[in-house]
Design a protein around this motif. Sequence first.
Motif, PDB file in Angstrom:
ATOM      1  N   PHE A   1       1.104  -1.097   0.118  1.00 36.58           N
ATOM      2  CA  PHE A   1      -0.145  -0.016   0.014  1.00 36.58           C
ATOM      3  C   PHE A   1       0.687   1.609  -0.324  1.00 36.58           C
ATOM      4  N   LEU A   2       0.503   2.112  -0.887  1.00 34.99           N
ATOM      5  CA  LEU A   2       1.945   3.228  -1.657  1.00 34.99           C
ATOM      6  C   LEU A   2       0.836   4.530  -0.571  1.00 34.99           C
ATOM      7  N   LEU A   3       1.410   5.020  -0.496  1.00 34.68           N
ATOM      8  CA  LEU A   3       1.308   6.629  -0.147  1.00 34.68           C
ATOM      9  C   LEU A   3       1.750   7.939  -0.967  1.00 34.68           C
ATOM     10  N   GLY A   4       1.652   8.625  -1.723  1.00 35.03           N
ATOM     11  CA  GLY A   4       2.589   9.923  -2.398  1.00 35.03           C
ATOM     12  C   GLY A   4       2.713   9.144  -3.374  1.00 35.03           C
ATOM     13  N   ALA A   5       2.070   8.286  -4.291  1.00 35.05           N
ATOM     14  CA  ALA A   5       2.599   7.693  -5.421  1.00 35.05           C
ATOM     15  C   ALA A   5       3.166   8.654  -6.318  1.00 35.05           C
ATOM     16  N   ALA A   6       2.320   9.989  -6.401  1.00 34.43           N
ATOM     17  CA  ALA A   6       2.392  10.364  -7.718  1.00 34.43           C
ATOM     18  C   ALA A   6       3.520  11.378  -7.822  1.00 34.43           C
ATOM     19  N   GLY A   7       4.120  11.736  -6.281  1.00 39.27           N
ATOM     20  CA  GLY A   7       5.297  12.551  -5.790  1.00 39.27           C
ATOM     21  C   GLY A   7       6.767  11.797  -6.241  1.00 39.27           C
ATOM     22  N   ASN A   8       7.440  13.305  -6.358  1.00 39.45           N
ATOM     23  CA  ASN A   8       9.002  12.450  -6.786  1.00 39.45           C
ATOM     24  C   ASN A   8       9.618  11.106  -6.540  1.00 39.45           C
ATOM     25  N   ALA A   9       9.548  10.740  -4.995  1.00 40.82           N
ATOM     26  CA  ALA A   9      10.141   9.737  -4.284  1.00 40.82           C
ATOM     27  C   ALA A   9       8.637   8.387  -5.076  1.00 40.82           C
ATOM     28  N   GLY A  10       7.514   8.261  -4.809  1.00 41.06           N
ATOM     29  CA  GLY A  10       6.315   8.015  -4.355  1.00 41.06           C
ATOM     30  C   GLY A  10       6.606   7.000  -5.993  1.00 41.06           C
ATOM     31  N   GLN A  11       6.940   8.113  -6.858  1.00 42.45           N
ATOM     32  CA  GLN A  11       6.771   7.244  -8.753  1.00 42.45           C
ATOM     33  C   GLN A  11       8.164   6.544  -8.857  1.00 42.45           C
ATOM     34  N   ARG A  12       9.097   6.480  -8.266  1.00 43.73           N
ATOM     35  CA  ARG A  12      10.183   5.490  -8.343  1.00 43.73           C
ATOM     36  C   ARG A  12       9.760   4.837  -7.552  1.00 43.73           C
ATOM     37  N   ILE A  13       9.700   4.065  -6.498  1.00 45.32           N
ATOM     38  CA  ILE A  13       9.566   3.618  -5.440  1.00 45.32           C
ATOM     39  C   ILE A  13       7.808   2.507  -6.338  1.00 45.32           C
ATOM     40  N   LEU A  14       6.817   3.488  -6.714  1.00 51.55           N
ATOM     41  CA  LEU A  14       5.775   2.872  -7.537  1.00 51.55           C
ATOM     42  C   LEU A  14       6.545   2.049  -9.050  1.00 51.55           C
ATOM     43  N   ARG A  15       7.064   2.834  -9.576  1.00 46.32           N
ATOM     44  CA  ARG A  15       8.042   1.900 -10.761  1.00 46.32           C
ATOM     45  C   ARG A  15       8.760   0.467 -10.565  1.00 46.32           C
ATOM     46  N   ALA A  16       9.594   0.916  -9.465  1.00 45.82           N
ATOM     47  CA  ALA A  16      10.358  -1.040  -9.459  1.00 45.82           C
ATOM     48  C   ALA A  16       8.998  -1.110  -8.604  1.00 45.82           C
ATOM     49  N   ALA A  17       8.503  -0.903  -7.777  1.00 47.25           N
ATOM     50  CA  ALA A  17       7.609  -2.103  -6.949  1.00 47.25           C
ATOM     51  C   ALA A  17       7.072  -3.000  -8.494  1.00 47.25           C
ATOM     52  N   LEU A  18       6.343  -2.543  -9.418  1.00 42.36           N
ATOM     53  CA  LEU A  18       5.772  -3.119 -10.475  1.00 42.36           C
ATOM     54  C   LEU A  18       6.827  -3.848 -11.575  1.00 42.36           C
ATOM     55  N   ALA A  19       7.783  -3.434 -11.635  1.00 44.22           N
ATOM     56  CA  ALA A  19       8.856  -4.248 -12.399  1.00 44.22           C
ATOM     57  C   ALA A  19       9.615  -4.969 -11.369  1.00 44.22           C
ATOM     58  N   ARG A  20       9.416  -5.650 -10.168  1.00 42.04           N
ATOM     59  CA  ARG A  20       9.327  -6.822  -8.997  1.00 42.04           C
ATOM     60  C   ARG A  20       8.382  -7.646  -9.193  1.00 42.04           C
ATOM     61  N   ALA A  21       7.007  -7.378  -9.683  1.00 40.51           N
ATOM     62  CA  ALA A  21       6.327  -8.114  -9.704  1.00 40.51           C
ATOM     63  C   ALA A  21       5.928  -7.994  -8.842  1.00 40.51           C
ATOM     64  N   HIS A  22       5.489  -6.947  -7.837  1.00 40.07           N
ATOM     65  CA  HIS A  22       4.935  -6.447  -6.945  1.00 40.07           C
ATOM     66  C   HIS A  22       2.936  -6.350  -6.643  1.00 40.07           C
ATOM     67  N   GLU A  23       2.178  -7.030  -5.816  1.00 38.76           N
ATOM     68  CA  GLU A  23       0.643  -5.944  -6.299  1.00 38.76           C
ATOM     69  C   GLU A  23       0.863  -4.386  -5.098  1.00 38.76           C
ATOM     70  N   VAL A  24       0.704  -3.299  -5.952  1.00 40.53           N
ATOM     71  CA  VAL A  24       0.535  -2.233  -5.238  1.00 40.53           C
ATOM     72  C   VAL A  24      -0.495  -1.094  -5.481  1.00 40.53           C
ATOM     73  N   THR A  25      -1.378  -1.511  -4.774  1.00 41.36           N
ATOM     74  CA  THR A  25      -2.460   0.039  -3.922  1.00 41.36           C
ATOM     75  C   THR A  25      -2.018   1.533  -4.030  1.00 41.36           C
ATOM     76  N   ALA A  26      -2.096   1.891  -4.599  1.00 37.45           N
ATOM     77  CA  ALA A  26      -1.760   3.409  -4.353  1.00 37.45           C
ATOM     78  C   ALA A  26      -2.939   4.460  -4.275  1.00 37.45           C
ATOM     79  N   MET A  27      -2.412   5.360  -2.829  1.00 34.78           N
ATOM     80  CA  MET A  27      -3.690   6.085  -2.934  1.00 34.78           C
ATOM     81  C   MET A  27      -3.097   7.727  -3.029  1.00 34.78           C
ATOM     82  N   VAL A  28      -3.852   8.343  -4.322  1.00 36.96           N
ATOM     83  CA  VAL A  28      -3.278   9.354  -4.713  1.00 36.96           C
ATOM     84  C   VAL A  28      -4.337  10.333  -4.894  1.00 36.96           C
ATOM     85  N   ARG A  29      -4.599  11.892  -4.415  1.00 39.89           N
ATOM     86  CA  ARG A  29      -5.662  13.027  -5.403  1.00 39.89           C
ATOM     87  C   ARG A  29      -5.809  12.616  -6.522  1.00 39.89           C
ATOM     88  N   ASP A  30      -4.855  11.970  -6.931  1.00 39.01           N
ATOM     89  CA  ASP A  30      -4.889  12.380  -8.817  1.00 39.01           C
ATOM     90  C   ASP A  30      -3.885  11.263  -9.930  1.00 39.01           C
TER      91      ASP A  30
END
Length: 246
Positions: free
Chosen positions: A4-33
């Motif tokens: 569960f990732l908070l801040g996925a649209a921010g500078n750090a969050g975007q990198r965490i999200l991309r890397a997590a998906l590349a590792r085949a993790h399942e991600v729920t991202a909570m964002v405003r937009d």
Amino acid sequence: MKIFLLGAAGNAGQRILRAALARAHEVTAMVRDEAKLPSSPNLRVTRGIVDKSPDLARVMAGHDVVINAAGNVANVAEASAFTKLVQTVIDATTASLGEGGRLWVFGGAALLTVPGTRLMAVDLPKVPRVYEAHRTNLAALLRSRLDGSMLCPGPMIASENGKPTPSLRLAADEWPMARPTYTYVLPIRLALALAFKQKVPELTITYEDAAEVILDNLSKGGRFSHRRVGVALPPGLRKHKDDVPR
């Protein structure tokens, strides 16, 4: 893992999200937009604002780990809102994942203990007081019964090639590099304050580096459970926050 990732649209969050998906993790991202988020079958998006989401614990349910990359504190005026946000995340994670639930949050390098002392850099003269907000968040994390880790980098910048830096230096709770020898002979607080300022270019890592460290250490009971995590560039490498566009 289910993240569960908070801040996925921010500078750090975007990198965490991309890397997590590349590792085949399942991600729920909570964002405003969700416009900034990639499309992936392993990504579920929920809209919301952290400190205005009373159902935060409900949407966290069923995940293995929570990563908070939301919020920041650039000046003292923002401190109260930032500490409130982090406390909200801690409370929701506890309610949803239970005692021992895994949580990663961001802090700052000034919260790391100077090797051979009981001092944090935030205790030293001329270190910005904005780090007190991170100290408040650390205390809240330690008061909880979560399996929490706080990443404590220096300034973060974008990677020039989109990849993390190889051979990062990592340490639990302390500076990930040695103290300069002059700090053992000069008046300690002033000498350490100078040393911390001089070490900032070694502590300046990329957002991609931060993502790598967190994703390498997701599991409960690992090396950095209940610890502050110091990160430095490999010996001899130094960066500045203005080296590349943020």
